[in-house]
Design a protein around this motif. Structure first.
Motif, PDB file in Angstrom:
ATOM      1  N   GLU A 385       0.940  -1.045   0.044  1.00 54.40           N
ATOM      2  CA  GLU A 385       0.084  -0.025   0.011  1.00 54.40           C
ATOM      3  C   GLU A 385       1.016   1.220   0.066  1.00 54.40           C
ATOM      4  O   GLU A 385       2.021   1.418   0.579  1.00 54.40           O
ATOM      5  CB  GLU A 385      -0.932   0.114   1.210  1.00 54.40           C
ATOM      6  N   ARG A 386       0.372   2.337  -0.914  1.00 54.43           N
ATOM      7  CA  ARG A 386       1.162   3.652  -0.828  1.00 54.43           C
ATOM      8  C   ARG A 386       0.384   4.425   0.293  1.00 54.43           C
ATOM      9  O   ARG A 386      -0.728   4.848  -0.253  1.00 54.43           O
ATOM     10  CB  ARG A 386       1.328   4.204  -2.154  1.00 54.43           C
ATOM     11  N   VAL A 387       1.102   4.755   1.181  1.00 50.20           N
ATOM     12  CA  VAL A 387       0.322   5.806   2.139  1.00 50.20           C
ATOM     13  C   VAL A 387       0.928   7.093   2.553  1.00 50.20           C
ATOM     14  O   VAL A 387       2.141   7.141   2.629  1.00 50.20           O
ATOM     15  CB  VAL A 387       0.029   4.976   3.495  1.00 50.20           C
ATOM     16  N   ALA A 388      -0.011   8.055   2.450  1.00 50.15           N
ATOM     17  CA  ALA A 388       0.813   9.295   2.532  1.00 50.15           C
ATOM     18  C   ALA A 388       0.361   9.922   3.776  1.00 50.15           C
ATOM     19  O   ALA A 388      -1.026   9.761   4.248  1.00 50.15           O
ATOM     20  CB  ALA A 388       0.384  10.274   1.544  1.00 50.15           C
ATOM     21  N   LEU A 389       1.294  10.573   4.588  1.00 54.68           N
ATOM     22  CA  LEU A 389       1.118  11.170   5.928  1.00 54.68           C
ATOM     23  C   LEU A 389       1.076  12.647   5.839  1.00 54.68           C
ATOM     24  O   LEU A 389       2.219  13.159   5.270  1.00 54.68           O
ATOM     25  CB  LEU A 389       2.178  10.557   7.124  1.00 54.68           C
ATOM     26  N   VAL A 390       0.214  13.187   5.996  1.00 58.69           N
ATOM     27  CA  VAL A 390       0.082  14.692   5.894  1.00 58.69           C
ATOM     28  C   VAL A 390      -0.369  15.198   7.339  1.00 58.69           C
ATOM     29  O   VAL A 390      -1.032  14.633   8.129  1.00 58.69           O
ATOM     30  CB  VAL A 390      -0.644  15.217   4.972  1.00 58.69           C
ATOM     31  N   GLY A 391      -0.197  16.552   7.645  1.00 60.37           N
ATOM     32  CA  GLY A 391      -0.515  17.269   8.851  1.00 60.37           C
ATOM     33  C   GLY A 391       0.351  18.352   9.044  1.00 60.37           C
ATOM     34  O   GLY A 391       1.411  18.290   8.531  1.00 60.37           O
ATOM     35  N   LEU A 540      10.025   2.527  -8.390  1.00 62.75           N
ATOM     36  CA  LEU A 540      10.758   1.977  -7.121  1.00 62.75           C
ATOM     37  C   LEU A 540       9.569   1.673  -6.250  1.00 62.75           C
ATOM     38  O   LEU A 540       9.681   0.530  -5.472  1.00 62.75           O
ATOM     39  CB  LEU A 540      11.548   3.156  -6.505  1.00 62.75           C
ATOM     40  N   MET A 541       8.271   2.099  -6.307  1.00 64.02           N
ATOM     41  CA  MET A 541       7.539   1.807  -5.209  1.00 64.02           C
ATOM     42  C   MET A 541       6.527   0.695  -5.675  1.00 64.02           C
ATOM     43  O   MET A 541       5.846   0.191  -4.721  1.00 64.02           O
ATOM     44  CB  MET A 541       6.382   3.232  -5.290  1.00 64.02           C
ATOM     45  N   GLU A 542       6.574   0.325  -6.844  1.00 61.44           N
ATOM     46  CA  GLU A 542       5.977  -1.019  -7.387  1.00 61.44           C
ATOM     47  C   GLU A 542       6.309  -2.200  -6.410  1.00 61.44           C
ATOM     48  O   GLU A 542       7.351  -2.493  -6.340  1.00 61.44           O
ATOM     49  CB  GLU A 542       6.229  -1.058  -8.831  1.00 61.44           C
ATOM     50  N   GLY A 543       5.198  -2.737  -5.960  1.00 63.93           N
ATOM     51  CA  GLY A 543       5.250  -3.889  -5.132  1.00 63.93           C
ATOM     52  C   GLY A 543       5.819  -3.681  -3.642  1.00 63.93           C
ATOM     53  O   GLY A 543       6.166  -4.725  -2.947  1.00 63.93           O
ATOM     54  N   ARG A 544       6.202  -2.449  -3.446  1.00 60.22           N
ATOM     55  CA  ARG A 544       6.755  -2.164  -2.064  1.00 60.22           C
ATOM     56  C   ARG A 544       5.427  -1.267  -1.274  1.00 60.22           C
ATOM     57  O   ARG A 544       4.753  -0.536  -1.732  1.00 60.22           O
ATOM     58  CB  ARG A 544       7.983  -1.514  -1.987  1.00 60.22           C
ATOM     59  N   THR A 545       5.938  -1.648   0.284  1.00 64.97           N
ATOM     60  CA  THR A 545       4.954  -0.744   1.106  1.00 64.97           C
ATOM     61  C   THR A 545       5.511   0.619   1.049  1.00 64.97           C
ATOM     62  O   THR A 545       6.863   0.873   1.590  1.00 64.97           O
ATOM     63  CB  THR A 545       4.811  -1.324   2.455  1.00 64.97           C
ATOM     64  N   THR A 546       4.815   1.883   0.889  1.00 69.93           N
ATOM     65  CA  THR A 546       5.616   3.147   0.798  1.00 69.93           C
ATOM     66  C   THR A 546       4.834   4.074   1.558  1.00 69.93           C
ATOM     67  O   THR A 546       3.608   3.940   1.556  1.00 69.93           O
ATOM     68  CB  THR A 546       5.459   3.437  -0.685  1.00 69.93           C
ATOM     69  N   ILE A 547       5.647   4.626   2.315  1.00 67.83           N
ATOM     70  CA  ILE A 547       4.961   5.794   3.310  1.00 67.83           C
ATOM     71  C   ILE A 547       5.707   7.174   2.776  1.00 67.83           C
ATOM     72  O   ILE A 547       6.929   7.181   2.747  1.00 67.83           O
ATOM     73  CB  ILE A 547       5.521   5.516   4.778  1.00 67.83           C
ATOM     74  N   VAL A 548       4.841   7.805   2.529  1.00 66.79           N
ATOM     75  CA  VAL A 548       5.243   9.428   2.005  1.00 66.79           C
ATOM     76  C   VAL A 548       4.928  10.452   3.253  1.00 66.79           C
ATOM     77  O   VAL A 548       3.699  10.626   3.347  1.00 66.79           O
ATOM     78  CB  VAL A 548       4.636   9.433   0.702  1.00 66.79           C
TER      79      VAL A 548
END
Length: 597
Positions: A385-391, A540-548
């Motif tokens: 999953e590609r998850v973005a953290l904002v705030g 690069l993000m393909e197939g990887r758990t990504t935290i942005v």
């Protein structure tokens, strides 16, 4: 003034100052590692001491022979040969002993430095945040030479010196009781006063001047590593003045220390005068009474010359011993300091999987904070999953990443990655499974090749270049005078911000970790390069758990899920369009980002 430069570790060191015995025990552990070298060094030194003790006897025998035998008697030449031979044997054996002390010292100093550095590397991020890097370096190098001073003082000078002094005093006690009694009293007083005064009178001021010496290292490193900032504000004179205040405080402290050493030295010389007058006076008195021969007088004079030399050396080496112990005290204290974040006993290596992350009732508070940032916080991120953290700043985004890397320990709850509790696996293996591209990457003052290959020790040139190409760094690297062999300067100062960022991204490509963290990874890139790197990052993000972690919301629109943090809680989550339509916190942040508000 000291508060400006004194870090918490420095203050803590003063509070927990180890005793001389504890520091000496720490150093003795290194002597025990090489018992053969240590034993041979001690044994030969003791043999040399035996020859030294024999010198007054040889001197007395020579004088008695000359005084009592008729002129031309061959016995005088034999006595002379014995006198010269004893001193020659002493010099040769002492020199051979040094041949064993040299490799012992060199190897132990090497190991002490390496192990102390490894200990410091293992300390937590909080410890390093509280400590000046320059001060830490100063303590490490000072301890290495402190070991050398202590070893020389104890094994080469103090130990042999005490044996010679006591041995000669006993010998004189046999020949002339009065002279021997005076000698024993002076030797015992000399040693006792020196040891007591040095520890009680000199040591406190020496520790204080050492603390200021560490602060000089910290202040220098702070200003030198921040030189671009200094120049940008035209603050060279201001920084020079700031350093001058620290060196002035050091000067005042070290003058007190040196003056106290000088006071001790004066007391030592007064005792030597007493010894000289007592020994020779007692022997001359014995000669007038007919109880001492000319050889006894020669024995006393030679013994005094030997003893005065050893006593001066003892005084000097007691000071050297104390300074060496004080120089080593910080490192010895570090060895007694438990790691702030330690691997569980027998912890296995982390086994990389698809990258599932789960926070379960996590409570976490920074040590300087009153209230927890996370309070029974739970969250799951699916593999790939590609998850973005904002705030807003301080809402808990960066802390989220630090906790999955286990840079801090939790007060309660647990974090699982691929079903493995991060607190129950080795930290090194865990962090290797998480590739991080920080917002402001810091590079080593090494070649570009080494900086990129840092993500994968032993990487081939082809692998490094392939990673650089994916990060769109290959072309600018080839334009540099030495290509991949170009040194980048401290923290990468020779490169532009965008170039440093692309090197950091190349590292992440090479690491090939199942979890990827992008902390505003394209913030330093121009628009054209950003587009190229974003395309590469997609691959690069393909197939990887990504935290942005994102502040510019334009970079997170393609995320599978956006988490909006506020005061350690997720107040909104969803995709970009969903959150924008919702009209909540994210919509307001997005409007500000787009310049609508």
């Amino acid at each position: 003034m000291t508060d400006l430069f004194e870090d918490e570790d420095e203050i803590g060191a003063k509070k927990r100052a180890l005793s001389n015995r504890q520091v000496l025990a720490f150093i003795a552990r290194f002597w025990k590692r090489r018992p053969l070298l240590f034993g041979l060094g001690v044994g030969l030194t003791l043999v040399a001491v035996g020859f030294d003790l024999a010198l007054p006897y040889a001197s007395g025998h020579l004088v008695d022979t000359v005084a009592t035998k008729p002129r031309g008697d061959a016995g005088a030449w034999s006595a002379l040969a014995m006198f010269v031979g004893v001193y020659f044997a002493f010099a040769v054996v002492r020199n051979i002993a040094h041949r064993f002390w040299i490799p012992l010292a060199a190897r132990n100093m090497e190991e002490m430095t390496n192990e102390s550095f490894a200990k410091v590397q293992a300390f937590s991020s909080d410890w390093h945040a509280d400590s000046f890097a320059g001060a830490t370096v100063r303590k490490l190098t000072r301890a290495m030479w402190g070991y050398d001073s202590v070893t020389d003082a104890v094994t080469i000078w103090l130990g042999p010196g005490v044996i010679v002094l006591v041995g000669l005093s006993i010998a004189m006690l046999i020949r002339q009781p009065l002279a021997g009694g005076i000698s024993l009293v002076v030797v015992i007083a000399y040693l006792s006063v020196n040891l007591w005064v040095t520890e009680r009178y000199v040591r406190p001021s020496n520790l204080r001047s050492n603390a200021f010496d560490s602060q000089i290292g910290g202040a220098l490193a702070d200003a030198v590593t921040s030189n671009p900032t200094v120049k940008s504000f035209g603050a060279e004179q201001r920084e020079a003045q700031r350093l001058a205040e620290v060196t002035a405080a050091w000067r005042e402290a070290v003058m007190v220390t040196w003056n106290r050493f000088t006071d001790v030295w004066l007391g030592q010389n007064l005792l030597l005068v007493v010894l000289q007058a007592g020994l020779t006076g007692a022997m001359v008195w014995g000669w007038t009474q007919g109880t001492a021969t000319p050889g006894d007088v020669a024995f006393a004079i030679t013994a005094f010359m030997l003893m005065s030399g050893y006593l001066r050396n003892l005084g000097e080496n007691i000071r050297m011993l104390q300074k060496g112990l004080d120089d080593t005290e910080d490192v010895a204290a570090w060895t007694r300091l438990e790691p702030q974040i330690a691997d569980a006993p027998g912890a296995p290596d982390f086994k990389p999987g698809p990258g599932a992350i789960a926070f379960q009732n996590v409570t976490f508070r920074y040590k300087a904070a009153g209230a927890p940032l996370y309070d029974h916080f739970s969250l799951k991120i699916a593999p790939g999953e590609r998850v973005a953290l904002v705030g807003p700043t301080g809402s808990g985004k960066s802390t989220f990443v630090k906790l999955i890397q286990r840079l801090h320990d939790l007060q309660d709850g647990a974090i699982f990655i691929d079903g493995q509790d991060v607190s129950q696996v080795t930290q090194t293996s865990l962090r290797r499974a998480i590739a991080v591209v920080p917002q402001d990457p810091a590079l080593f003052h090494r070649s570009l090749y080494e900086n990129i290959a840092y993500a994968k020790p032993g990487a081939t040139r082809e692998e490094v270049e392939a990673a650089a190409k994916k990060a769109r760094a290959h072309d600018f690297i080839l334009k540099l005078p030495q290509g991949y062999d170009t040194l980048v300067g401290e923290r990468g100062v020779k490169l532009s911000g965008g170039e440093r960022q692309r090197v950091a991204i190349a590292r992440a490509f090479l690491a090939d970790a199942p979890i990827l963290v992008l902390d505003e990874a394209t913030s330093s890139l121009d628009v054209e390069t950003e587009g190229l790197v974003q395309a590469a990052a997609e691959a690069l993000m393909e197939g990887r758990t990504t935290i942005v972690i994102a502040h510019r919301l334009s970079t997170v629109r393609g995320a599978d899920r956006i988490l909006v943090f506020q005061k350690g809680r997720v107040v909104e989550e969803g995709r970009h369009d969903q959150l924008k339509a919702k009209g909540g916190v994210y919509a307001r942040l997005n409007a500000i980002s787009e310049g609508v508000v």
